[in-house]
Design an enzyme around this catalytic site. Structure first.
Site, PDB file in Angstrom:
ATOM      1  N   ALA A   1       0.871  -1.181   0.000  1.00 39.92           N
ATOM      2  CA  ALA A   1       0.000   0.000   0.000  1.00 39.92           C
ATOM      3  C   ALA A   1       0.904   1.226   0.000  1.00 39.92           C
ATOM      4  O   ALA A   1       2.036   1.182   0.498  1.00 39.92           O
ATOM      5  CB  ALA A   1      -0.882  -0.004   1.233  1.00 39.92           C
TER       6      ALA A   1
ATOM      7  N   GLY B   1       0.563  -5.013   0.995  1.00 41.36           N
ATOM      8  CA  GLY B   1      -0.635  -5.076   0.158  1.00 41.36           C
ATOM      9  C   GLY B   1      -0.391  -5.728  -1.193  1.00 41.36           C
ATOM     10  O   GLY B   1      -1.327  -6.258  -1.804  1.00 41.36           O
TER      11      GLY B   1
HETATM   12  C1  HXC Z   1       4.909   4.354  -1.334  1.00 39.97           C
HETATM   13  C2  HXC Z   1       6.812   3.447  -2.181  1.00 39.97           C
HETATM   14  C3  HXC Z   1       6.494   2.187  -1.603  1.00 39.97           C
HETATM   15  C4  HXC Z   1       5.288   2.086  -0.854  1.00 39.97           C
HETATM   16  C5  HXC Z   1       8.355   1.998  -2.648  1.00 39.97           C
HETATM   17  N1  HXC Z   1       7.970   3.271  -2.816  1.00 39.97           N
HETATM   18  N2  HXC Z   1       7.479   1.324  -1.923  1.00 39.97           N
HETATM   19  N3  HXC Z   1       6.017   4.503  -2.048  1.00 39.97           N
HETATM   20  N4  HXC Z   1       4.545   3.202  -0.752  1.00 39.97           N
HETATM   21  N5  HXC Z   1       4.871   0.951  -0.314  1.00 39.97           N
HETATM   22  C6  HXC Z   1       8.638   4.346  -3.543  1.00 39.97           C
HETATM   23  C7  HXC Z   1       9.831   4.893  -2.776  1.00 39.97           C
HETATM   24  O1  HXC Z   1       9.417   5.837  -1.819  1.00 39.97           O
HETATM   25  C8  HXC Z   1      10.611   5.510  -3.906  1.00 39.97           C
HETATM   26  O2  HXC Z   1      10.006   6.723  -4.281  1.00 39.97           O
HETATM   27  C9  HXC Z   1      10.403   4.536  -5.041  1.00 39.97           C
HETATM   28  O3  HXC Z   1       9.193   3.835  -4.746  1.00 39.97           O
HETATM   29  C10 HXC Z   1      11.520   3.518  -5.196  1.00 39.97           C
HETATM   30  O4  HXC Z   1      11.683   2.841  -3.953  1.00 39.97           O
HETATM   31  P1  HXC Z   1      13.064   2.758  -3.150  1.00 39.97           P
HETATM   32  O5  HXC Z   1      12.742   2.549  -1.733  1.00 39.97           O
HETATM   33  O6  HXC Z   1      13.926   3.926  -3.501  1.00 39.97           O
HETATM   34  O7  HXC Z   1      13.698   1.449  -3.800  1.00 39.97           O
HETATM   35  P2  HXC Z   1      14.720   0.446  -3.095  1.00 39.97           P
HETATM   36  O8  HXC Z   1      15.732   1.184  -2.273  1.00 39.97           O
HETATM   37  O9  HXC Z   1      15.226  -0.448  -4.179  1.00 39.97           O
HETATM   38  O10 HXC Z   1      13.839  -0.408  -2.074  1.00 39.97           O
HETATM   39  C11 HXC Z   1      12.786  -1.237  -2.542  1.00 39.97           C
HETATM   40  C12 HXC Z   1      11.883  -1.664  -1.350  1.00 39.97           C
HETATM   41  C13 HXC Z   1      11.468  -0.428  -0.567  1.00 39.97           C
HETATM   42  C14 HXC Z   1      12.711  -2.625  -0.444  1.00 39.97           C
HETATM   43  C15 HXC Z   1      10.701  -2.438  -1.924  1.00 39.97           C
HETATM   44  O11 HXC Z   1      10.908   0.528  -1.512  1.00 39.97           O
HETATM   45  C16 HXC Z   1      10.454  -0.688   0.492  1.00 39.97           C
HETATM   46  O12 HXC Z   1      10.804  -1.216   1.541  1.00 39.97           O
HETATM   47  N6  HXC Z   1       9.205  -0.288   0.257  1.00 39.97           N
HETATM   48  C17 HXC Z   1       8.170  -0.370   1.236  1.00 39.97           C
HETATM   49  C18 HXC Z   1       7.695  -1.797   1.402  1.00 39.97           C
HETATM   50  C19 HXC Z   1       6.594  -1.920   2.439  1.00 39.97           C
HETATM   51  O13 HXC Z   1       6.822  -1.641   3.633  1.00 39.97           O
HETATM   52  N7  HXC Z   1       5.411  -2.335   2.035  1.00 39.97           N
HETATM   53  C20 HXC Z   1       4.263  -2.525   2.904  1.00 39.97           C
HETATM   54  C21 HXC Z   1       3.508  -1.239   2.994  1.00 39.97           C
HETATM   55  S1  HXC Z   1       2.195  -1.349   4.159  1.00 39.97           S
HETATM   56  P3  HXC Z   1      10.847   8.082  -4.430  1.00 39.97           P
HETATM   57  O14 HXC Z   1       9.808   9.121  -4.711  1.00 39.97           O
HETATM   58  O15 HXC Z   1      11.579   8.276  -3.139  1.00 39.97           O
HETATM   59  O16 HXC Z   1      11.760   7.800  -5.580  1.00 39.97           O
HETATM   60  C22 HXC Z   1       0.974  -2.150   3.350  1.00 39.97           C
HETATM   61  C23 HXC Z   1      -0.319  -2.238   4.094  1.00 39.97           C
HETATM   62  C24 HXC Z   1      -1.391  -2.913   3.302  1.00 39.97           C
HETATM   63  O17 HXC Z   1       1.128  -2.623   2.269  1.00 39.97           O
HETATM   64  C25 HXC Z   1      -2.753  -2.792   3.990  1.00 39.97           C
HETATM   65  C26 HXC Z   1      -3.335  -1.444   3.943  1.00 39.97           C
HETATM   66  C27 HXC Z   1      -4.781  -1.382   4.405  1.00 39.97           C
END
Ligand code: HXC
Length: 269
Positions: free
Chosen positions: A74, A119
């Site tokens: 998400a 998500g």
């Molecule tokens: C918003 C995101 C994102 C996310 C990545 N991005 N994941 N933006 N929400 N979930 C964005 C980053 O901010 C960045 O934008 C760009 O995508 C590239 O990501 P990086 O982090 O720079 O890439 P990298 O260093 O290669 O790392 C990849 C990654 C990391 C390990 C996947 O992005 C990450 O940990 N993402 C979050 C994963 C996560 O926690 N997901 C669960 C979310 S909670 P910019 O603008 O800075 O370039 C969820 C809840 C669901 O899903 C239920 C809800 C009701």
């Protein structure tokens, strides 16, 4: 409608692409600069797309744009300012969307390339099954954010791999690679490239499309509906669906084709 014609609804949506080829719908989440993170607009686009899906579409693949991510979860930025009531609506929108995949009377494959986190993993689990490329990474890292899975992960992962293994993954928030995902039964099959992954998903759907579509729809419904019920109720659902098919032309065609030693020509009736 001619199922060999490639239809392209790409311009209709802000955050997804939808193309139909050979009767197979390819739904691609298209926010690669945000690793295809799910915001409200993505859900609205998916709901709109799935609600308008036509009868000529006999199988669906959901995937993510680019090599790096299926869906990285998400949209954390969007969630950062949400109130409790907005969070209820966001989670409910995710639930509604994921249930639409289950309710489609056609096979749905999640073709997971790269990260399927939070998500994104939850969205993949809403498909009938998951194929993945070798670089796929799965995880439910929500507890690292002080959250829990909110798009069905607490429910679907526990049903898929059992409560103990699901709890271990949710409590630690650790990522797993494709081999572990295969061993856990999350991924049905893995492939060495994104191209192979998509080709395999298409080949599987084409194979299924040769079979009776009413039978596929009925088997999907019975398996989905009986995952929560006791075996007696499950067998009753199976009995009803099995016998209902005896009223269809396709069932007569299927068994007669076998007896005539010819290929069946199913019509979906
Ligand atoms: C918003 C995101 C994102 C996310 C990545 N991005 N994941 N933006 N929400 N979930 C964005 C980053 O901010 C960045 O934008 C760009 O995508 C590239 O990501 P990086 O982090 O720079 O890439 P990298 O260093 O290669 O790392 C990849 C990654 C990391 C390990 C996947 O992005 C990450 O940990 N993402 C979050 C994963 C996560 O926690 N997901 C669960 C979310 S909670 P910019 O603008 O800075 O370039 C969820 C809840 C669901 O899903 C239920 C809800 C009701």
């Amino acid at each position: 409608m001619n199922t060999n014609v490639k239809e392209n609804n790409t311009e209709k949506y802000q955050t997804i692409r939808f193309e139909v080829e050979q009767g197979i719908g390819l739904l691609t989440i298209n926010r690669p600069d945000k690793l295809n993170a799910l915001n409200q607009q993505v859900f609205l686009d998916i709901v709109d797309c799935l609600s308008a899906i036509e009868d000529n579409v006999r199988g669906l693949i959901i995937t993510g744009e680019g090599q790096k991510a299926f869906i990285a979860g998400a949209d954390i930025k969007a969630m950062s300012t949400m109130t409790e009531s907005e969070a209820i609506a966001f989670s409910a929108l995710g639930h509604k969307t994921t249930m639409l995949f289950a309710d489609l009377p056609i096979p749905v494959i999640a073709a997971v390339n790269g990260f399927a986190l939070g998500g994104g993993f939850e969205m993949a689990m809403a498909a009938d099954f998951i194929y993945a490329s070798d670089n796929a990474v799965f995880g439910l890292p929500e507890t690292k954010l002080g959250l829990i899975p909110g798009f069905g992960g607490t429910q679907r992962l526990a049903r898929l791999i059992g409560a103990s293994k699901a709890k271990e993954l949710v409590f630690t928030g650790r990522n797993i690679n494709v081999d572990e995902a295969v061993n856990l039964g999350i991924v049905v099959q893995s492939f060495s490239s994104q191209e192979e992954l998509l080709n395999a998903a298409k080949a599987t759907l084409l194979q299924a499309m040769k079979n009776g579509q009413l039978a596929i729809a009925a088997s999907k419904k019975v398996i989905n509906e009986s995952s929560d019920v006791n075996i007696v109720e499950g067998l009753s659902l199976e009995n009803k669906a099995f016998s209902t098919l005896f009223g269809t032309k396709d069932m007569r065609e299927g068994v007669n084709a076998f007896l005539d030693k010819r290929s069946a020509n199913f019509t979906g009736k």
